[in-house]
Design a protein around this motif. Structure first.
Motif, mmCIF file in Angstrom:
data_model
loop_
_atom_site.group_PDB
_atom_site.id
_atom_site.type_symbol
_atom_site.label_atom_id
_atom_site.label_comp_id
_atom_site.label_asym_id
_atom_site.label_seq_id
_atom_site.Cartn_x
_atom_site.Cartn_y
_atom_site.Cartn_z
ATOM 1 N N UNK A 174 -11.360 14.897 22.532
ATOM 2 C CA UNK A 174 -10.460 13.821 22.947
ATOM 3 C C UNK A 174 -11.091 12.459 22.673
ATOM 4 N N UNK A 175 -12.409 12.381 22.735
ATOM 5 C CA UNK A 175 -13.116 11.151 22.379
ATOM 6 C C UNK A 175 -12.882 10.849 20.897
ATOM 7 N N UNK A 176 -12.998 11.858 20.063
ATOM 8 C CA UNK A 176 -12.789 11.655 18.624
ATOM 9 C C UNK A 176 -11.337 11.269 18.325
ATOM 10 N N UNK A 177 -10.374 11.867 19.044
ATOM 11 C CA UNK A 177 -8.961 11.538 18.835
ATOM 12 C C UNK A 177 -8.662 10.097 19.275
ATOM 13 N N UNK A 178 -9.337 9.651 20.311
ATOM 14 C CA UNK A 178 -9.172 8.260 20.754
ATOM 15 C C UNK A 178 -9.696 7.304 19.680
ATOM 16 N N UNK A 179 -10.854 7.626 19.112
ATOM 17 C CA UNK A 179 -11.403 6.801 18.030
ATOM 18 C C UNK A 179 -10.492 6.828 16.813
ATOM 19 N N UNK A 180 -9.902 7.977 16.531
ATOM 20 C CA UNK A 180 -8.976 8.104 15.409
ATOM 21 C C UNK A 180 -7.738 7.238 15.641
ATOM 22 N N UNK A 181 -7.254 7.210 16.873
ATOM 23 C CA UNK A 181 -6.090 6.377 17.212
ATOM 24 C C UNK A 181 -6.400 4.895 17.043
ATOM 25 N N UNK A 182 -7.679 4.536 17.140
ATOM 26 C CA UNK A 182 -8.112 3.148 16.937
ATOM 27 C C UNK A 182 -8.455 2.864 15.473
ATOM 28 N N UNK A 183 -8.142 3.826 14.602
ATOM 29 C CA UNK A 183 -8.405 3.714 13.158
ATOM 30 C C UNK A 183 -9.902 3.726 12.828
ATOM 31 N N UNK A 184 -10.718 4.266 13.730
ATOM 32 C CA UNK A 184 -12.159 4.351 13.497
ATOM 33 C C UNK A 184 -12.516 5.779 13.072
ATOM 34 N N UNK A 185 -11.979 6.190 11.933
ATOM 35 C CA UNK A 185 -12.107 7.591 11.537
ATOM 36 C C UNK A 185 -13.533 7.985 11.178
ATOM 37 N N UNK A 186 -14.345 7.028 10.699
ATOM 38 C CA UNK A 186 -15.732 7.337 10.359
ATOM 39 C C UNK A 186 -16.571 7.582 11.613
ATOM 40 N N UNK A 187 -16.215 6.933 12.727
ATOM 41 C CA UNK A 187 -16.879 7.187 14.004
ATOM 42 C C UNK A 187 -16.336 8.457 14.656
ATOM 43 N N UNK A 188 -15.058 8.723 14.414
ATOM 44 C CA UNK A 188 -14.437 9.912 14.996
ATOM 45 C C UNK A 188 -15.020 11.202 14.413
ATOM 46 N N UNK A 202 -14.509 11.429 3.002
ATOM 47 C CA UNK A 202 -15.675 11.034 3.812
ATOM 48 C C UNK A 202 -15.616 11.593 5.238
ATOM 49 N N UNK A 203 -14.404 11.756 5.783
ATOM 50 C CA UNK A 203 -14.213 12.324 7.124
ATOM 51 C C UNK A 203 -14.771 13.747 7.173
ATOM 52 N N UNK A 204 -14.381 14.564 6.214
ATOM 53 C CA UNK A 204 -14.882 15.939 6.135
ATOM 54 C C UNK A 204 -16.389 15.975 5.866
ATOM 55 N N UNK A 205 -16.843 15.073 4.996
ATOM 56 C CA UNK A 205 -18.265 15.047 4.630
ATOM 57 C C UNK A 205 -19.143 14.783 5.842
ATOM 58 N N UNK A 206 -18.749 13.796 6.651
ATOM 59 C CA UNK A 206 -19.536 13.446 7.843
ATOM 60 C C UNK A 206 -19.535 14.613 8.839
ATOM 61 N N UNK A 207 -18.377 15.258 9.004
ATOM 62 C CA UNK A 207 -18.295 16.417 9.898
ATOM 63 C C UNK A 207 -19.234 17.518 9.416
ATOM 64 N N UNK A 208 -19.178 17.812 8.117
ATOM 65 C CA UNK A 208 -20.016 18.864 7.549
ATOM 66 C C UNK A 208 -21.495 18.576 7.702
ATOM 67 N N UNK A 209 -21.905 17.347 7.403
ATOM 68 C CA UNK A 209 -23.321 16.964 7.495
ATOM 69 C C UNK A 209 -23.805 17.051 8.942
ATOM 70 N N UNK A 210 -22.974 16.592 9.883
ATOM 71 C CA UNK A 210 -23.357 16.630 11.305
ATOM 72 C C UNK A 210 -23.533 18.059 11.803
ATOM 73 N N UNK A 211 -22.583 18.921 11.454
ATOM 74 C CA UNK A 211 -22.671 20.322 11.876
ATOM 75 C C UNK A 211 -23.898 20.990 11.253
ATOM 76 N N UNK A 212 -24.134 20.727 9.967
ATOM 77 C CA UNK A 212 -25.296 21.312 9.295
ATOM 78 C C UNK A 212 -26.604 20.840 9.930
#
Length: 459
Positions: free
Chosen positions: A224-238, A270-280
């Motif tokens: 829900x934190x990530x969805x809130x950031x997404x709603x604020x157009x901060x997708x790289x932080x989300x 870049x959204x997918x890339x950041x998710x992948x790098x963080x999980x890895x």
């Protein structure tokens, strides 16, 4: 001061009495319920859902009282062992392994006990209490969960209560975080803040998360934190926050294709890339040549070996039985095709549905996860909690009914062999499907009336 308290009591007398009654029922649930006592369990949960409904009905604009009630209900469970789930024994076991620098994904508890080379506090009790299925399988809990388990093991010392208390505090704080970011997101979407209390005061949420120590709440906090950031157009932080959600429980992985239309291809990469790098990055401490095989094998068991509280699968199994098929043959065959059904369904919602707005994105998520559970062979009660939170941001409320009806599945625990009662499951799913059909038809009527009004205005 006394005058103020008396005045407040007079103004909120009924809600305060409802709150006190709820505390009494939660206390009974936590300290005086055995999970085999199904009549008592179902009576208590029915009473708690009724009281939850009345509290929100009476005090939906008094958010401080509702917040206080939610926190008090959770604190009731603070010093008691979970009453409906034995999973916490495996949590502490895995945490002890991580503290010793050992990889919980490489050896099963059965193997560790057989070798007898590892010293774990309360090992005999943890091993005996985690259950046969857990003991013979590799850990299936993602890396962030493992770090939390290690934290719990660190603070537990030689007392399991210390570990339980640590996990419980983390889960309670996560729920408060969900309330914080959820209210902000509701305000952003011009929706009423009180809607989130259908999650925060929901008895299933309180009992299964705080009471039984399931980590869906921690997953949902990051989600829900990530969805809130997404709603604020901060997708790289989300993106990294959503990765933390996935690293707690894998469920949000199913939603990743839905973001393509919401963000557009240029932002999705870049959204997918950041998710992948963080999980890895979170997986690196646990990575080995055996890890992937062990982990995927364990996850695969949920599709091809385990079954509990299923809907569509139970119908297919019954038809297969009539035609002479064995249970193990049915679940193996169904387990092979259900992942493909899931993939097709996710892709349909990703490319056919309009997921441009946060509301439409939440609606697609709600339906994707709902359909996924309908075709699953295993639907534990705490799985429904994700649907409850998603529904708050949509026009659908069937998940709230499901959160009450799912307690019927605990009939299985009243039997020594954990045998399910198909008649009870039929009652559960008739109620759920009935509400879903009603809400879909209601929404269609509303949309039809709205379009007629708009047409008449233009005319």
């Amino acid at each position: 001061m006394q005058v103020k308290i008396l005045s407040y009591y007079r103004l909120h007398k009924i809600p305060i009495l409802l709150l006190l009654a709820s505390l009494l029922f939660y206390y009974t649930f936590a300290y005086h319920l055995v999970r085999t006592d199904f009549p008592k369990l179902i009576t208590l949960t029915a009473a708690l859902f009724f009281l939850c409904y009345k509290l929100i009905q009476f005090e939906k604009w008094n958010l401080k009282l509702l917040f206080t009630a939610g926190v008090l209900f959770r604190l009731v469970f603070l010093f008691v062992e979970p009453m409906l789930s034995q999973d916490f024994h495996r949590f502490i076991w895995d945490g002890e392994l991580v503290l010793q620098g050992l990889n919980p994904y490489l050896q099963t508890p059965d193997t560790i006990v057989e070798l007898g080379k590892i010293s774990i506090d309360n090992a005999a009790h943890l091993y005996a209490s985690m259950g046969e299925i857990s003991a013979k399988n590799f850990s299936n809990y993602p890396p962030l969960n493992q770090f939390i388990f290690a934290l719990a093991a660190f603070f537990s010392g030689k007392s399991m209560l210390g570990g339980i208390l640590t996990m419980r505090i983390i889960i309670i704080l996560a729920d408060i975080g969900i309330l914080y970011f959820g209210r902000k997101l509701l305000a952003k979407l011009n929706l009423s803040s009180h809607l989130l209390f259908w999650y925060f005061l929901n008895p299933l949420v309180i009992i299964e998360l705080t009471g039984n120590l399931h980590f869906e709440g921690v997953m949902l906090f990051f989600f829900i934190w990530s969805m809130y950031l997404l709603a604020q157009k901060k997708y790289l932080l989300a993106a990294p926050i959503l990765a933390l959600s996935i690293a707690t429980k894998l469920v949000p992985l199913i939603f990743l294709p839905l973001f393509i239309r919401h963000l557009g291809l240029k932002k999705t990469i870049p959204f997918y890339t950041i998710i992948g790098v963080t999980v890895l990055a979170l997986l690196i401490p646990f990575y080995s040549s055996e890890f992937i095989n062990n982990y995927t094998t364990t996850i695969g068991l949920w599709f091809s070996n385990f079954e509990f509280n299923a809907s569509i699968y139970n119908i297919i199994k019954k038809v297969a039985e009539i035609n002479g098929s064995k249970d193990w043959e049915t679940i193996k065959a169904f387990g092979k095709i259900s992942p493909y059904i899931t993939i097709i369904m996710v892709l349909l919602f990703s490319f056919i549905k309009n997921n441009k707005t946060i509301t439409s994105l939440f609606t697609s998520m709600l339906w994707v996860l709902t359909i996924y559970y309908f075709i699953s062979t295993t639907v534990h009660p705490w799985y429904i909690i994700f649907l409850i939170l998603l529904s708050v941001f949509t026009k659908f409320r069937f998940a709230i009914i499901w959160s009450a009806a799912v307690f019927l599945s605990y009939w299985a625990y009243a039997n020594p062999d954990f045998k399910e009662h198909l008649g009870i499951l039929v009652i559960e799913y008739i109620a759920i499907f009935g509400v879903i059909i009603y809400e879909i038809l209601k929404l269609k009527r509303q949309n039809l009336l709205y379009s007629k009004k708009e047409t008449s205005k233009l005319g």
